[in-house]
Design an enzyme around this catalytic site. Structure first.
Site, PDB file in Angstrom:
ATOM      1  N   HIS A 212       0.836  -1.205   0.000  1.00 35.96           N
ATOM      2  CA  HIS A 212       0.000   0.000   0.000  1.00 35.96           C
ATOM      3  C   HIS A 212       0.870   1.254   0.000  1.00 35.96           C
ATOM      4  O   HIS A 212       1.007   1.959   1.005  1.00 35.96           O
ATOM      5  CB  HIS A 212      -0.949  -0.005   1.204  1.00 35.96           C
ATOM      6  CG  HIS A 212      -2.059  -0.991   1.081  1.00 35.96           C
ATOM      7  ND1 HIS A 212      -2.049  -2.213   1.721  1.00 35.96           N
ATOM      8  CD2 HIS A 212      -3.210  -0.956   0.365  1.00 35.96           C
ATOM      9  CE1 HIS A 212      -3.148  -2.883   1.433  1.00 35.96           C
ATOM     10  NE2 HIS A 212      -3.865  -2.149   0.601  1.00 35.96           N
ATOM     11  N   HIS A 216       0.885   1.433  -5.697  1.00 41.38           N
ATOM     12  CA  HIS A 216      -0.500   0.943  -5.653  1.00 41.38           C
ATOM     13  C   HIS A 216      -1.471   2.075  -5.970  1.00 41.38           C
ATOM     14  O   HIS A 216      -2.439   1.877  -6.722  1.00 41.38           O
ATOM     15  CB  HIS A 216      -0.811   0.373  -4.268  1.00 41.38           C
ATOM     16  CG  HIS A 216      -2.247   0.006  -4.081  1.00 41.38           C
ATOM     17  ND1 HIS A 216      -2.878  -0.995  -4.787  1.00 41.38           N
ATOM     18  CD2 HIS A 216      -3.193   0.536  -3.254  1.00 41.38           C
ATOM     19  CE1 HIS A 216      -4.148  -1.078  -4.412  1.00 41.38           C
ATOM     20  NE2 HIS A 216      -4.364  -0.167  -3.482  1.00 41.38           N
ATOM     21  N   HIS A 252      -6.950   7.058  -2.479  1.00 42.02           N
ATOM     22  CA  HIS A 252      -7.770   6.146  -1.664  1.00 42.02           C
ATOM     23  C   HIS A 252      -7.003   5.431  -0.561  1.00 42.02           C
ATOM     24  O   HIS A 252      -7.603   4.948   0.404  1.00 42.02           O
ATOM     25  CB  HIS A 252      -8.468   5.118  -2.554  1.00 42.02           C
ATOM     26  CG  HIS A 252      -7.594   3.977  -2.975  1.00 42.02           C
ATOM     27  ND1 HIS A 252      -6.620   4.103  -3.955  1.00 42.02           N
ATOM     28  CD2 HIS A 252      -7.524   2.702  -2.541  1.00 42.02           C
ATOM     29  CE1 HIS A 252      -6.008   2.950  -4.102  1.00 42.02           C
ATOM     30  NE2 HIS A 252      -6.529   2.080  -3.257  1.00 42.02           N
ATOM     31  N   ASP A 253      -5.668   5.328  -0.649  1.00 41.43           N
ATOM     32  CA  ASP A 253      -4.884   4.673   0.402  1.00 41.43           C
ATOM     33  C   ASP A 253      -3.776   5.579   0.944  1.00 41.43           C
ATOM     34  O   ASP A 253      -2.735   5.106   1.398  1.00 41.43           O
ATOM     35  CB  ASP A 253      -4.275   3.358  -0.108  1.00 41.43           C
ATOM     36  CG  ASP A 253      -5.233   2.192   0.016  1.00 41.43           C
ATOM     37  OD1 ASP A 253      -6.060   2.190   0.947  1.00 41.43           O
ATOM     38  OD2 ASP A 253      -5.165   1.271  -0.826  1.00 41.43           O
ATOM     39  N   ASP A 365      -9.277  -1.511  -7.351  1.00 40.60           N
ATOM     40  CA  ASP A 365      -8.505  -1.721  -6.126  1.00 40.60           C
ATOM     41  C   ASP A 365      -8.046  -3.169  -5.977  1.00 40.60           C
ATOM     42  O   ASP A 365      -6.996  -3.439  -5.389  1.00 40.60           O
ATOM     43  CB  ASP A 365      -9.353  -1.298  -4.923  1.00 40.60           C
ATOM     44  CG  ASP A 365      -8.518  -1.065  -3.672  1.00 40.60           C
ATOM     45  OD1 ASP A 365      -7.282  -0.924  -3.788  1.00 40.60           O
ATOM     46  OD2 ASP A 365      -9.105  -1.001  -2.575  1.00 40.60           O
TER      47      ASP A 365
END
Length: 526
Positions: A212, A216, A252-253, A365
């Site tokens: 992550h 990614h 998103h991460d 994802d």
């Protein structure tokens, strides 16, 4: 310009009356818009000129008006959803069920729903094709100006591998935002965007997580872009929705610590206490990025008006929260409901546009297992190492429980088989049914196959990649020397050369299966 090409657009800006805006009205307007687009398409084909740009713009506004009508009558259909997994490994089954389903009940808003997302996709495909044609030559300017290592054409490929490049988040955001005209539409300053990209990458690298990280983030953004442009969805969503989707994919991460929500909750981590154990990481990702945007050096959306920004922020938050893997079962169920009612000729209850946006991001994802083997196996190695790091910590902090992932005993092969079979495949299966997918990679080396269709009939590349990756692990499970699969356990290092032998065996197996299916189809009565 022919007068016959004009039509009344006055209804586009009129707020719909829910009692009278029926499915028939919506589809009727779609039919009219489609007919006009066909005229423009025909004129362009004959003249090769861009004289019809004004009409095309009006058609776009008409479709935008239709979408406005639809958005007004949509509602979330989130509800309690669980997923039942069967696996030879009870530990793997438990992890899959706990990670990818949720027993939390969410509130539901009562409102009307439109009948068919697919009908809108079909109607908008003409506009999508024309816009791609007219803007094709205008998208190389940013690559040359900023001396980027790739151009947008490479990012359009399903087989693109972000791990082959340095600083992938920066060039991915620059090129993809420019390709979707977000830079122009929202007057984004390039230097501010570059500053934001650097700050975002720093956040992704903060905890040095094996998986992550910024690679990614760039991968999910590029995959979301690829799904979006190749599925005739460019004119299904408003530009604000596209901006929210791509921005959510990129962020998103952000600041992911390489540990999952369950661990943070169980260890009473500060983040879990801050967000009351609810979608802990996802809340943190969204909140931290919007705090970053308060600094004018990074605020790429500074030219949005108040209402735009409010809607944008709300949608981005909902998209990022939906990446909580506990929502997987609910998302797949909601997207599948439409097809169930359609096949039984019962009343249609369609998934709404927000659900479609959430599903696109969720699919991106978890898409590595649907990518070509070299991309997939490297990402699998990294995510497993991240799992094992958490397992090492669990041994220290969990006095009474066995760690979820023990690097000495976890069956990596069965874990990957279960993940593909029960999580990735159902997601992309329902996505394939909803979307009209073009060939995502014209240079695709391997043909795509399904259990019932011959090689020549398949155009969705993830079908082949998914089947090949799954079949490879099956071959490994049945015939491999398990001691040779792993070269090193800490950090995890897989024997890629050894596994490649089983990739070739899997290809042969799939080819024979396809040939058998072709012969069977030829012998069956039509």
């Amino acid at each position: 310009m022919n007068k016959s090409n004009h039509f009344d657009l006055s209804s586009s800006n009129t707020k719909p009356e829910h009692s009278s805006m029926t499915t028939v009205n919506i589809l009727g307007r779609l039919r009219i818009a489609t007919e006009e687009v066909r005229k423009v398409q025909s004129n362009l084909a004959k003249s090769g000129s861009s004289d019809q740009v004004e009409i095309l713009s009006k058609v776009g506004k008409e479709l935008d008006g239709i979408l406005y009508n639809l958005v007004e009558i949509l509602s979330d259909d989130t509800r309690q959803s669980e997923i039942n997994i069967t696996s030879n490994d009870g530990q793997i089954s438990k992890w899959l069920e706990q990670t990818f389903s949720s027993k939390q009940t969410r509130s539901t808003t009562a409102a009307g729903r439109f009948e068919s997302i697919k009908a809108i996709i079909q109607a908008s495909s003409f506009v999508n094709a024309l816009q791609r044609q007219m803007r094709q030559n205008a998208k190389e300017r940013l690559t040359a100006m900023l001396d980027l290592p790739v151009d947008i054409q490479k990012l359009n490929l399903w087989s693109f591998n972000t791990m082959d490049y340095e600083d992938p988040l920066n060039f991915s955001i620059l090129l993809i935002f420019d390709a979707h005209d977000l830079v122009t539409r929202f007057r984004i300053d390039i230097e501010t965007l570059k500053n934001f990209n650097r700050a975002l990458a720093d956040g992704y690298q903060k905890f040095r997580a094996p998986y992550h990280n910024d690679f990614h983030g760039a991968d999910v953004l590029q995959t979301t872009h690829c799904l979006l442009i190749k599925s005739n969805l460019m004119n299904v969503f408003t530009q604000l929705e596209i901006a929210a989707l791509l921005f959510a994919a990129a962020i998103h991460d952000y600041e992911h610590p390489g540990l999952n929500n369950g661990y943070l909750v169980k260890t009473k981590n500060d983040l879990a206490l801050t967000y009351n154990d609810f979608s802990v990481l996802e809340n943190h990702h969204a909140s931290s990025v919007f705090k970053l945007l308060r600094d004018k050096r990074y605020n790429i959306w500074s030219h949005m008006n108040t209402n735009e920004y409010r809607s944008f922020r709300s949608l981005v938050i909902s998209l990022v929260l939906a990446t909580d893997m506990a929502n997987h079962a609910s998302l797949v169920e909601r997207m599948s409901t439409y097809f169930f009612f359609k096949e039984t000729n019962a009343t249609t209850t369609s998934a709404d546009s927000k659900t479609l946006l959430q599903t696109l991001l969720h699919a991106a994802d978890i898409s590595n297992a649907a990518k070509p083997w070299p991309i997939y196996i490297h990402s699998a190695e990294k995510i497993m190492e991240e799992f094992f790091i958490q397992g090492d910590l669990e041994k220290i902090n969990y006095q009474d429980d066995k760690p979820t992932f023990d690097r000495e005993s976890t069956d990596i092969v069965q874990l990957q088989i279960g993940f593909i079979r029960h999580i990735v495949h159902p997601t992309f299966d329902v996505l394939s049914k909803v979307l009209q997918i073009d060939s995502l990679d014209e240079n695709q080396k391997e043909p795509t196959i399904t259990a019932t269709a011959p090689l020549s009939q398949c155009t969705i590349p993830w079908q082949y990649d998914l089947q090949l990756n799954l079949e490879t692990w099956k071959q490994v499970s049945q015939h491999a020397d398990m001691q040779q699969i792993i070269l090193n356990r800490k950090p995890l290092q897989l024997n890629l050369d050894y596994l490649r032998e089983f990739v070739e065996k899997a290809k042969i197996c799939l080819k024979k299966r396809s040939q058998h299916d072709q012969l069977l189809n030829q012998t069956l009565p039509s």
